[in-house]
Design a protein around this motif. Structure first.
Motif, short mmCIF file in Angstrom:
data_model
loop_
_atom_site.label_atom_id
_atom_site.label_comp_id
_atom_site.label_asym_id
_atom_site.label_seq_id
_atom_site.Cartn_x
_atom_site.Cartn_y
_atom_site.Cartn_z
N VAL A 245 0.86 -1.18 0.00
CA VAL A 245 0.00 0.00 0.00
C VAL A 245 0.90 1.23 0.00
O VAL A 245 1.86 1.31 0.77
CB VAL A 245 -0.92 0.02 1.23
N ARG A 246 0.60 2.17 -0.88
CA ARG A 246 1.35 3.42 -0.90
C ARG A 246 0.38 4.58 -0.73
O ARG A 246 -0.69 4.60 -1.34
CB ARG A 246 2.13 3.59 -2.22
N LEU A 258 11.02 12.84 -2.14
CA LEU A 258 11.64 11.57 -1.76
C LEU A 258 10.53 10.58 -1.39
O LEU A 258 9.51 10.98 -0.79
CB LEU A 258 12.57 11.76 -0.57
N PRO A 259 10.70 9.30 -1.69
CA PRO A 259 9.67 8.31 -1.31
C PRO A 259 9.39 8.32 0.20
O PRO A 259 8.27 8.04 0.61
CB PRO A 259 10.30 6.99 -1.75
N GLN A 260 10.42 8.66 1.01
CA GLN A 260 10.22 8.67 2.46
C GLN A 260 9.23 9.73 2.91
O GLN A 260 8.72 9.69 4.03
CB GLN A 260 11.56 8.88 3.17
N GLN A 261 8.97 10.74 2.05
CA GLN A 261 8.02 11.78 2.41
C GLN A 261 6.58 11.29 2.32
O GLN A 261 5.66 11.97 2.81
CB GLN A 261 8.20 12.99 1.49
N HIS A 262 6.37 10.16 1.68
CA HIS A 262 5.04 9.59 1.52
C HIS A 262 5.04 8.20 2.15
O HIS A 262 6.09 7.61 2.37
CB HIS A 262 4.66 9.54 0.05
N GLY A 263 3.89 7.66 2.42
CA GLY A 263 3.81 6.39 3.12
C GLY A 263 3.93 5.19 2.19
O GLY A 263 3.35 5.18 1.10
#
Length: 551
Positions: A245-246, A258-263
Motif C-alpha cells: 500500500v502506498r 523523496l519516497p520517504q516523504q510519503h507512506g
C-alpha cells in the motif's frame, strides 16, 4: 445589533481543529439549481441530526437560531451565489467527553464553479482526549453534498483494472489542486504468497476503506498488471506491487519528492501489524484511518475566496450600503452603518481568534518537534548499538553481506534498503543517475557505502578518518573539500535545500573523487555534506563533475 461572533468569545479552553476540506460542488444541472439543492441538503441534515429541531423556514434567508446555548447563524447573498453558515452546539447527553462543536461552512460561485469549504473545531470542557473523532453528523453532511476534487468524493474506490487508465491516475495524483491523500492498494502476487494456503487477491478491503475514509482520502485499487504499468510510467522508486500500500500526500511531486516523504507499507508489514488490541490487516486499516484523521487535523488549506459568516456579514453590509447610497433616508443609512460596524467587529474578533489558535498550534507543533527529535535521537542510538553488536557477532564479512547493484537504475532503491538512516540521496542526485556516464556503477555504490559506513563512523567517533582515507585509496578514491571559489553564486549547483521542502540552504562541502579527466566516463565525483542533526551523509550530486563557478 449584538455581536454573534461566539467563535471568538472568551473561552476557558481553546478550539482544536478536527476536520477541514475545500472542494467544488459537482455540477448536475445549472449552477443556480446546484446552489439551491446544496442549501436544501444542508437544511435536511441540520434538521435531522443537529439539536436545532426542524428548520421551518429553511436557510434560504439570513437567520439566527439559538436554543440552550446552541447557536446557528447563516448569511445568504443569492445574487453572488454565496451561502455561509456558522454554528455551535454541545455534545449529546451521555457522551463520555464533554465538549462543544463549532462548524464553519461556506459556498460561493467563482468563475462558474461553486466552491465549498468546511472546517470543524471542538472545545473540550475538561482535558482533551488523546484521540479525537469527528462527530457522526459530519459524515452525514459530507454524504449529502456532491463534493468534487478532481474526482467525486462519493466514498467509493477507484478500480483500475487495465493499464490504459494509468496516465489518468498519474495526472490525478500529480494535480496541485488535490488536497486529500491518495491510497494505492496493489494486488497480491499469488506465486510469492507464504502466509496462508490460499492467498487473497488484496490484503485491504478497498470498499470498506473508501467508505470510512470518505472526505479524508481517495482509495485506488490496482490490478496486478496495472502495478507494473504504474511503475514503468512513474518510476521504480514510486512502485507499489504484491499487496503493498502506498499513500501519496497532497502536493506529490514525483521528480523532486523523496519516497520517504510519503507512506509505503509492504505486505509483510501489513500482515503482522499491531494496533491497539487488533492485529493484521484489520489493525492496519484502523491505523490508516486514524492516521488520515490526524493528518487532516494538521492540514493547512487555502481558504482564499471563501466567506465565513463574519466576512459574509461585512460583504452583505457593503452591498446594502451601495443600494442605500442614493436614498435620503438617514435613519436607514445609520442603521446600516451600525450593522456594518458590528460585522467588522465580529470579523476582527475572528481574525484575533484565528491568530490565537494558530499561535497555540505552532507552540504545540514546536513542542512535539522537540519531543520527536529526542525520540529519534534515542532510537538512532539504540539502532547504532544493535547494529554494532550484530556486526561484531556476525561471521560474514560486512563487505559480503550487502549486495551491490550493477546498474544506476537500481541505486536509489538500494540506498533506501541498505543505507537508510545513514545516507540520503537528494531528489536532484537521484535524477542525475539515469543520465550517468561514469563507466563503473558498482564503484559508485562502493563509494556510497564507504561514506555511509566508514566516513559516518569516523564522524560519530566510532572509527577514524585515517581508516576511511585508507579504504578510499584501496578503491582509487580520495576526498576533497569544496573550495570557496567553487561556490560563487547563491543559486549555483553546490548549494541545495535541506531538509527537503525547506528554505534552508546547505553547501555540498565535500566530494569523493576518482580521476581528473574531463571525460565523464572516467571521472567520478560524489558531492555531499555531513548533517549533524540527523547524523547522516546527504548526497546532492553524483556521479559527474559539477561546473566550477568563479564569478
Amino acid at each position: 445589533m449584538e455581536s454573534n461572533n461566539y467563535i471568538a468569545a472568551n473561552r476557558e479552553h481553546p478550539l482544536l481543529p478536527i476536520y477541514k476540506i475545500r472542494a467544488e460542488l459537482s455540477k448536475n444541472g445549472n449552477i443556480d439549481s446546484v446552489f439551491k439543492m446544496a442549501i436544501d441538503d444542508i437544511t435536511k441534515v441540520l434538521s435531522k441530526s443537529f439539536p436545532f429541531g426542524k428548520l421551518k423556514d429553511g436557510l434560504e434567508k439570513n437567520s439566527s437560531i439559538g436554543s440552550n446555548g446552541d447557536i446557528l447563524d447563516n448569511v445568504i447573498i443569492p445574487e453572488r451565489r454565496l451561502f455561509s453558515l456558522r454554528m455551535r452546539y454541545a455534545n449529546q447527553a451521555g457522551d463520555m467527553v464533554p465538549r462543544r462543536w463549532y462548524y464553519d461552512l461556506s459556498i460561493i460561485e467563482q468563475d462558474g464553479v461553486l466552491n465549498f469549504g468546511l472546517q470543524v473545531r471542538a472545545e473540550f470542557f475538561s482535558r482533551s482526549p488523546s484521540r479525537i473523532m469527528p462527530p457522526p453528523e459530519l459524515f452525514q453532511l459530507l454524504q449529502a453534498l456532491p463534493l468534487y476534487q478532481g474526482r467525486l468524493l462519493d466514498g467509493k474506490p477507484w478500480i483500475i483494472s487495465t493499464p490504459e487508465k494509468i496516465p489518468a491516475l498519474i495526472e490525478f495524483v500529480s494535480s496541485p489542486q488535490r488536497t486529500l491523500p491518495v491510497i494505492l492498494i496493489s494486488e497480491i502476487n499469488r506465486h510469492r504468497w507464504t502466509f496462508t494456503p490460499h492467498p487473497p487477491s488484496f490484503l485491504i478491503n478497498e470498499t470498506y476503506l473508501a467508505e470510512h475514509a470518505r472526505g479524508l482520502a481517495f482509495v485506488v485499487r490496482l490490478a496486478f498488471p496495472c502495478s507494473f504499468a504504474w511503475m514503468e510510467a512513474i518510476g521504480k522508486r514510486w512502485n507499489v506491487y504484491d499487496g503493498a500500500v502506498r499513500v501519496l500526500l497532497p502536493g506529490f511531486d514525483r521528480e523532486n519528492d523523496l519516497p520517504q516523504q510519503h507512506g509505503f507499507y509492504g505486505k509483510e508489514w501489513i500482515w503482522h501489524y499491531r494496533y491497539e488490541d487488533m492485529c493484521g490487516t484489520r489493525a492496519f486499516t484502523a491505523y490508516l484511518l486514524s492516521s488520515l484523521q490526524a493528518d487532516n487535523d494538521r492540514t493547512r488549506l487555502n481558504w482564499q475566496g471563501l466567506y465565513w459568516v463574519p466576512a459574509a456579514r461585512v460583504l452583505q453590509a457593503e452591498i446594502e450600503m451601495v443600494k442605500l447610497a442614493d436614498e435620503t433616508n438617514a435613519s436607514e443609512r445609520e442603521k446600516m452603518l451600525l450593522r456594518q460596524l458590528n460585522a467588522l467587529k465580529d470579523r476582527n474578533a475572528e481574525l484575533q481568534e484565528n491568530a490565537s489558535v494558530s499561535l497555540a498550534l505552532a507552540e504545540e507543533a514546536e513542542s512535539n518537534l522537540r519531543y520527536y527529535k529526542e525520540q529519534n535521537r534515542a532510537l538512532r542510538g539504540r539502532v547504532e548499538a544493535l547494529t554494532a553488536h550484530i556486526k561484531n557477532s556476525s561471521k560474514v564479512p560486512p563487505e559480503k553481506s550487502v549486495p551491490l547493484p550493477s546498474t544506476y537504475a537500481e541505486i536509489p532503491e538500494w540506498v533506501n534498503q541498505y543505507l537508510v538512516g545513514k545516507l540520503v540521496l537528494l531528489p536532484r542526485a537521484e535524477r542525475m543517475l539515469p543520465k550517468a556516464q561514469f563507466e563503473n556503477a558498482r564503484l559508485v555504490c562502493q563509494a556510497l557505502r564507504l561514506l555511509a559506513e566508514d566516513y559516518r563512523d569516523a564522524r560519530l567517533g566510532n572509527g577514524s578518518m585515517t581508516d576511511f582515507e585508507r579504504k578510499c585509496r584501496e578503491f582509487g578514491l580520495y576526498q576533497s573539500a569544496t573550495r570557496p571559489t567553487q561556490v560563487g553564486r547563491e543559486d549555483d549547483a553546490y548549494i541545495v535545500n535541506y531538509p527537503i521542502e525547506s528554505r534552508q540552504r546547505r553547501v555540498l562541502k565535500f566530494h569523493l573523487c576518482k580521476g581528473n579527466s574531463r571525460d565523464p566516463r572516467y571521472c567520478l565525483r560524489i558531492y555531499y555534506f555531513w548533517d549533524e542533526e540527523s547524523s547522516q551523509i546527504v548526497v546532492g550530486s553524483l556521479p559527474g563533475h559539477l561546473d566550477i563557478v568563479t564569478s
